[in-house]
Design a protein around this motif. Sequence first.
Motif, PDB file in Angstrom:
ATOM      1  N   ARG A   1       1.209  -0.715   0.091  1.00  0.00           N
ATOM      2  CA  ARG A   1       0.180   0.690   0.087  1.00  0.00           C
ATOM      3  C   ARG A   1       0.691   1.183   0.286  1.00  0.00           C
ATOM      4  N   PHE A   2       0.269   2.461  -0.370  1.00  0.00           N
ATOM      5  CA  PHE A   2       1.333   3.423  -0.815  1.00  0.00           C
ATOM      6  C   PHE A   2       1.659   4.285   0.744  1.00  0.00           C
ATOM      7  N   GLY A   3      -0.034   3.810   1.337  1.00  0.00           N
ATOM      8  CA  GLY A   3       0.930   4.658   3.047  1.00  0.00           C
ATOM      9  C   GLY A   3       1.970   3.404   3.518  1.00  0.00           C
ATOM     10  N   TYR A   4       2.121   2.130   3.741  1.00  0.00           N
ATOM     11  CA  TYR A   4       3.316   1.314   3.912  1.00  0.00           C
ATOM     12  C   TYR A   4       4.732   2.115   2.850  1.00  0.00           C
ATOM     13  N   HIS A   5       4.581   2.198   2.220  1.00  0.00           N
ATOM     14  CA  HIS A   5       5.905   2.738   1.227  1.00  0.00           C
ATOM     15  C   HIS A   5       5.866   4.207   1.629  1.00  0.00           C
ATOM     16  N   LEU A   6       5.345   5.201   2.091  1.00  0.00           N
ATOM     17  CA  LEU A   6       5.428   6.916   2.385  1.00  0.00           C
ATOM     18  C   LEU A   6       6.172   6.161   4.081  1.00  0.00           C
ATOM     19  N   GLY A   7       5.583   5.549   4.447  1.00  0.00           N
ATOM     20  CA  GLY A   7       5.787   5.578   6.058  1.00  0.00           C
ATOM     21  C   GLY A   7       7.904   4.263   6.155  1.00  0.00           C
ATOM     22  N   LYS A   8       7.833   4.189   5.425  1.00  0.00           N
ATOM     23  CA  LYS A   8       8.765   3.257   4.582  1.00  0.00           C
ATOM     24  C   LYS A   8      10.217   4.386   4.406  1.00  0.00           C
ATOM     25  N   LEU A   9       9.655   5.241   2.964  1.00  0.00           N
ATOM     26  CA  LEU A   9      10.528   6.209   2.873  1.00  0.00           C
ATOM     27  C   LEU A   9      10.849   7.638   3.914  1.00  0.00           C
ATOM     28  N   LEU A  10       9.375   7.165   4.936  1.00  0.00           N
ATOM     29  CA  LEU A  10      10.360   8.646   5.836  1.00  0.00           C
ATOM     30  C   LEU A  10      11.009   7.867   7.021  1.00  0.00           C
ATOM     31  N   ALA A  11      11.009   6.680   7.462  1.00  0.00           N
ATOM     32  CA  ALA A  11      11.721   6.216   8.293  1.00  0.00           C
ATOM     33  C   ALA A  11      12.982   5.499   7.739  1.00  0.00           C
ATOM     34  N   GLU A  12      13.169   5.747   6.512  1.00  0.00           N
ATOM     35  CA  GLU A  12      14.531   5.260   6.578  1.00  0.00           C
ATOM     36  C   GLU A  12      15.655   6.233   5.875  1.00  0.00           C
ATOM     37  N   ASN A  13      14.414   7.346   6.073  1.00  0.00           N
ATOM     38  CA  ASN A  13      15.755   9.208   6.197  1.00  0.00           C
ATOM     39  C   ASN A  13      15.425   9.783   7.770  1.00  0.00           C
ATOM     40  N   ASN A  14      14.334   9.070   8.144  1.00  0.00           N
ATOM     41  CA  ASN A  14      14.753   9.297   9.521  1.00  0.00           C
ATOM     42  C   ASN A  14      13.777  10.776   9.933  1.00  0.00           C
ATOM     43  N   PHE A  15      12.812  10.609   8.830  1.00  0.00           N
ATOM     44  CA  PHE A  15      11.824  11.960   8.856  1.00  0.00           C
ATOM     45  C   PHE A  15      10.041  11.689   9.396  1.00  0.00           C
ATOM     46  N   GLU A  16       9.747  12.400   9.501  1.00  0.00           N
ATOM     47  CA  GLU A  16       8.335  12.468   9.741  1.00  0.00           C
ATOM     48  C   GLU A  16       8.105  13.395   8.414  1.00  0.00           C
ATOM     49  N   LEU A  17       6.241  13.391   8.516  1.00  0.00           N
ATOM     50  CA  LEU A  17       5.705  14.326   7.645  1.00  0.00           C
ATOM     51  C   LEU A  17       5.933  15.141   8.261  1.00  0.00           C
ATOM     52  N   LEU A  18       6.065  16.773   7.234  1.00  0.00           N
ATOM     53  CA  LEU A  18       5.297  17.879   8.029  1.00  0.00           C
ATOM     54  C   LEU A  18       3.994  18.746   8.057  1.00  0.00           C
TER      55      LEU A  18
ATOM     56  N   TYR B   1       5.154  13.211  -3.505  1.00  0.00           N
ATOM     57  CA  TYR B   1       5.863  13.909  -4.326  1.00  0.00           C
ATOM     58  C   TYR B   1       6.994  12.795  -4.860  1.00  0.00           C
ATOM     59  N   HIS B   2       7.949  12.508  -3.258  1.00  0.00           N
ATOM     60  CA  HIS B   2       9.069  11.981  -3.239  1.00  0.00           C
ATOM     61  C   HIS B   2       8.756  10.381  -3.439  1.00  0.00           C
ATOM     62  N   LEU B   3       8.341  10.157  -3.178  1.00  0.00           N
ATOM     63  CA  LEU B   3       8.058   8.712  -2.989  1.00  0.00           C
ATOM     64  C   LEU B   3       7.974   8.004  -4.563  1.00  0.00           C
ATOM     65  N   LEU B   4       6.554   9.306  -5.156  1.00  0.00           N
ATOM     66  CA  LEU B   4       6.066   8.576  -6.400  1.00  0.00           C
ATOM     67  C   LEU B   4       7.057   8.913  -7.640  1.00  0.00           C
ATOM     68  N   THR B   5       8.363   9.455  -7.423  1.00  0.00           N
ATOM     69  CA  THR B   5       9.483   9.965  -8.502  1.00  0.00           C
ATOM     70  C   THR B   5      10.593   9.430  -7.969  1.00  0.00           C
ATOM     71  N   ASN B   6      10.711   8.548  -6.491  1.00  0.00           N
ATOM     72  CA  ASN B   6      12.060   8.617  -6.690  1.00  0.00           C
ATOM     73  C   ASN B   6      13.297   9.391  -6.726  1.00  0.00           C
ATOM     74  N   TYR B   7      12.674  10.973  -6.530  1.00  0.00           N
ATOM     75  CA  TYR B   7      13.633  11.517  -6.025  1.00  0.00           C
ATOM     76  C   TYR B   7      14.121  11.541  -4.500  1.00  0.00           C
ATOM     77  N   GLY B   8      15.672  11.709  -4.907  1.00  0.00           N
ATOM     78  CA  GLY B   8      16.293  11.851  -3.315  1.00  0.00           C
ATOM     79  C   GLY B   8      15.488  13.147  -2.487  1.00  0.00           C
ATOM     80  N   THR B   9      16.323  13.762  -1.643  1.00  0.00           N
ATOM     81  CA  THR B   9      16.394  14.827  -1.070  1.00  0.00           C
ATOM     82  C   THR B   9      17.980  15.250  -0.847  1.00  0.00           C
ATOM     83  N   LYS B  10      18.634  15.195  -1.494  1.00  0.00           N
ATOM     84  CA  LYS B  10      19.553  16.543  -1.998  1.00  0.00           C
ATOM     85  C   LYS B  10      19.433  17.699  -2.231  1.00  0.00           C
TER      86      LYS B  10
END
Length: 157
Positions: free
Chosen positions: A40-57, A66-75
């Motif tokens: 599910r989208f929610g899980y993938h979003l949570g995984k992205l956040l956890a891997e980067n040690n982020f929380e949703l703003l 947008y980061h998740l869908l496009t696979n763009y990094g955070t540099k």
Amino acid sequence: MRKKFIYWLFEHSQRIYIKFKKKNPWGISAQELLTYPKDRFGYHLGKLLAENNFELLPKVERHDCYHLLTNYGTKVEDEIALQYVCFGNGKRSPYLFGVLLIGTILLPEYYKYYLKSYKLGKNCNTFHHFNYKNLLQFSFQEIRESIFNTQQILQNQ
């Protein structure tokens, strides 16, 4: 030095932007998102956040979508390129225009990356306006496939 300056601008302008944003925060943590089924989208979003040690703003949660869908990094160059994707996709906001202007002026060496990103946004189905909170329980793969064609998905992995 230029990238550090842009990060500083992001941090400070983001707080001001969020303060005046008229949306309700989702009130969902990365840990809660990880409770969704793995496809599910929610899980993938949570995984992205956890891997980067982020929380949703709060109020700008869709940015991480947008980061998740496009696979763009955070540099910093990826953040600017992501705004080019959104611009190509039809999104318009004062914040986006500011990022494009300042990012392009301060990091012109990435112009080919920015142009490629703009074209990606222009050539895919519109996604910048989705209510992503309502999509958390849907299949991540199906959402991506409804936005990007197979070639676009492979190029952005």
